[in-house]
Design a protein around this motif. Structure first.
Motif, PDB file in Angstrom:
ATOM      1  N   GLY A 106       5.342   6.368   3.715  1.00  0.00           N
ATOM      2  CA  GLY A 106       5.323   5.424   3.131  1.00  0.00           C
ATOM      3  C   GLY A 106       5.489   5.319   1.540  1.00  0.00           C
ATOM      4  O   GLY A 106       6.241   4.681   0.851  1.00  0.00           O
ATOM      5  N   ARG A 107       4.578   6.400   1.012  1.00  0.00           N
ATOM      6  CA  ARG A 107       4.528   6.143  -0.627  1.00  0.00           C
ATOM      7  C   ARG A 107       6.254   7.090  -0.984  1.00  0.00           C
ATOM      8  O   ARG A 107       6.679   6.533  -1.948  1.00  0.00           O
ATOM      9  N   SER A 108       6.347   7.691  -0.166  1.00  0.00           N
ATOM     10  CA  SER A 108       7.835   8.413  -0.389  1.00  0.00           C
ATOM     11  C   SER A 108       8.874   7.565  -0.267  1.00  0.00           C
ATOM     12  O   SER A 108       9.798   7.596  -1.170  1.00  0.00           O
ATOM     13  N   LEU A 109       8.892   6.304   0.547  1.00  0.00           N
ATOM     14  CA  LEU A 109       9.674   5.548   0.781  1.00  0.00           C
ATOM     15  C   LEU A 109       9.759   4.793  -0.522  1.00  0.00           C
ATOM     16  O   LEU A 109      10.937   4.207  -1.032  1.00  0.00           O
ATOM     17  N   ILE A 110       8.669   4.452  -0.943  1.00  0.00           N
ATOM     18  CA  ILE A 110       8.612   3.370  -2.256  1.00  0.00           C
ATOM     19  C   ILE A 110       8.850   4.096  -3.700  1.00  0.00           C
ATOM     20  O   ILE A 110       9.797   3.531  -4.403  1.00  0.00           O
ATOM     21  N   ARG A 156       4.346  -3.675   6.627  1.00  0.00           N
ATOM     22  CA  ARG A 156       3.760  -3.939   5.599  1.00  0.00           C
ATOM     23  C   ARG A 156       3.343  -3.165   4.395  1.00  0.00           C
ATOM     24  O   ARG A 156       3.432  -1.853   4.505  1.00  0.00           O
ATOM     25  N   ILE A 157       3.342  -3.586   3.255  1.00  0.00           N
ATOM     26  CA  ILE A 157       2.839  -2.786   1.907  1.00  0.00           C
ATOM     27  C   ILE A 157       1.812  -3.525   1.467  1.00  0.00           C
ATOM     28  O   ILE A 157       1.548  -4.571   1.431  1.00  0.00           O
ATOM     29  N   VAL A 158       0.690  -2.594   1.012  1.00  0.00           N
ATOM     30  CA  VAL A 158      -0.263  -2.922   0.351  1.00  0.00           C
ATOM     31  C   VAL A 158      -0.155  -2.561  -1.093  1.00  0.00           C
ATOM     32  O   VAL A 158       0.514  -1.394  -1.441  1.00  0.00           O
ATOM     33  N   VAL A 200      -1.724  -7.407   0.799  1.00  0.00           N
ATOM     34  CA  VAL A 200      -0.485  -6.939   1.651  1.00  0.00           C
ATOM     35  C   VAL A 200       0.397  -7.916   1.717  1.00  0.00           C
ATOM     36  O   VAL A 200       0.230  -9.005   1.617  1.00  0.00           O
ATOM     37  N   MET A 201       1.866  -7.602   2.003  1.00  0.00           N
ATOM     38  CA  MET A 201       2.768  -8.327   2.616  1.00  0.00           C
ATOM     39  C   MET A 201       3.711  -7.569   3.251  1.00  0.00           C
ATOM     40  O   MET A 201       3.706  -6.453   3.517  1.00  0.00           O
ATOM     41  N   ASP A 202       4.686  -8.296   3.963  1.00  0.00           N
ATOM     42  CA  ASP A 202       5.717  -7.658   4.751  1.00  0.00           C
ATOM     43  C   ASP A 202       6.594  -6.947   3.696  1.00  0.00           C
ATOM     44  O   ASP A 202       6.847  -7.314   2.572  1.00  0.00           O
ATOM     45  N   ALA A 203       7.163  -5.999   4.553  1.00  0.00           N
ATOM     46  CA  ALA A 203       8.058  -5.063   3.589  1.00  0.00           C
ATOM     47  C   ALA A 203       9.279  -5.656   3.080  1.00  0.00           C
ATOM     48  O   ALA A 203       9.756  -5.163   2.237  1.00  0.00           O
ATOM     49  N   ASP A 204       9.614  -6.959   3.387  1.00  0.00           N
ATOM     50  CA  ASP A 204      10.562  -7.805   2.672  1.00  0.00           C
ATOM     51  C   ASP A 204      10.009  -8.829   1.614  1.00  0.00           C
ATOM     52  O   ASP A 204      10.614  -9.369   1.188  1.00  0.00           O
TER      53      ASP A 204
END
Length: 218
Positions: A4-8, A34-36, A49-53
């Motif tokens: 997940g970190r690599s994607l962000i 989800r993103i924290v 937290v929120m949804d990826a969108d």
């Protein structure tokens, strides 16, 4: 969590300004849905937290002192984070919905950079006590093991066999690797410029540090 970190962003934590608020992104959950993140509002960091969108934003901590540096457990059921609710910054953990918030560490030293092992059984983190060093403990806070002095910002390899980290020595601030037991130190960078926040690629074959001028101090 590492994926997940690599994607962000390949160095683990991204900083951006949105609507006058400072967001420090922690990463995507195991499902990538989800993103924290830490959100600075009115001089206080809280974890959201929120949804990826970007939808369904939810405050998990809602505490009068700083809560920051969140890191998803590999199965997405828990979040490690740093809080100073007992006076000094300690490593804490909570359920993914914000319930059952507990401190895993104590003492006067500042703790930072929590990072779950890929199997979810351990957490690596930095201790700042005049001379920074990395420690690894069980996910319940037991069996803390101290590693080399002048080390910080640990990052587990996807197979859990190695930890990338920042090592400040006489020759500069460089990225090193070591085994999960702290043995077998290997220097990865050699160009005498400051390196920070190493992060493994999902296949475990590469690390991506953020580079700064070698005069940067810790």
């Amino acid at each position: 969590m590492r994926f997940g970190r690599s994607l962000i962003w390949f160095i683990g934590i991204t900083v951006m300004l949105l609507s006058g608020e400072l967001w420090l992104l922690g990463g995507l959950d195991a499902q990538g849905s989800r993103i924290v993140f830490s959100n600075l509002v009115f001089d206080n960091y809280e974890i959201y937290v929120m949804d990826a969108d970007g939808g369904n934003r939810e405050n998990l901590t809602n505490h009068p002192v700083d809560d920051r540096e969140p890191d998803w457990s590999p199965d997405g059921t828990k979040i490690a984070f740093v809080s100073r609710r007992s006076g000094g910054y300690q490593i804490c953990v909570m359920d993914a919905d914000g319930k059952n918030q507990i401190e895993l560490t104590d003492g006067t030293e500042t703790k930072a950079d929590p990072d779950w092992s890929p199997d979810g059984g351990k957490i690596a983190f930095t201790v700042h006590d005049g001379i920074s060093h990395i420690e690894v403990m069980d996910a319940d806070g037991q069996n803390r093991v101290r590693f080399e002095d002048q080390t910080m910002q640990p990052s587990w390899s996807p197979d859990g066999q190695q930890i990338a980290f920042v090592y400040r020595k006489d020759e500069g601030i460089e990225i090193y690797l070591m085994g999960a037991d702290g043995r077998g130190l290997e220097r990865v960078t050699h160009d005498l410029t400051g390196k920070w926040n190493p992060s493994f690629s999902p296949d475990g074959l590469h690390t991506m540090p953020r580079t700064t001028d070698s005069s940067t101090s810790m």
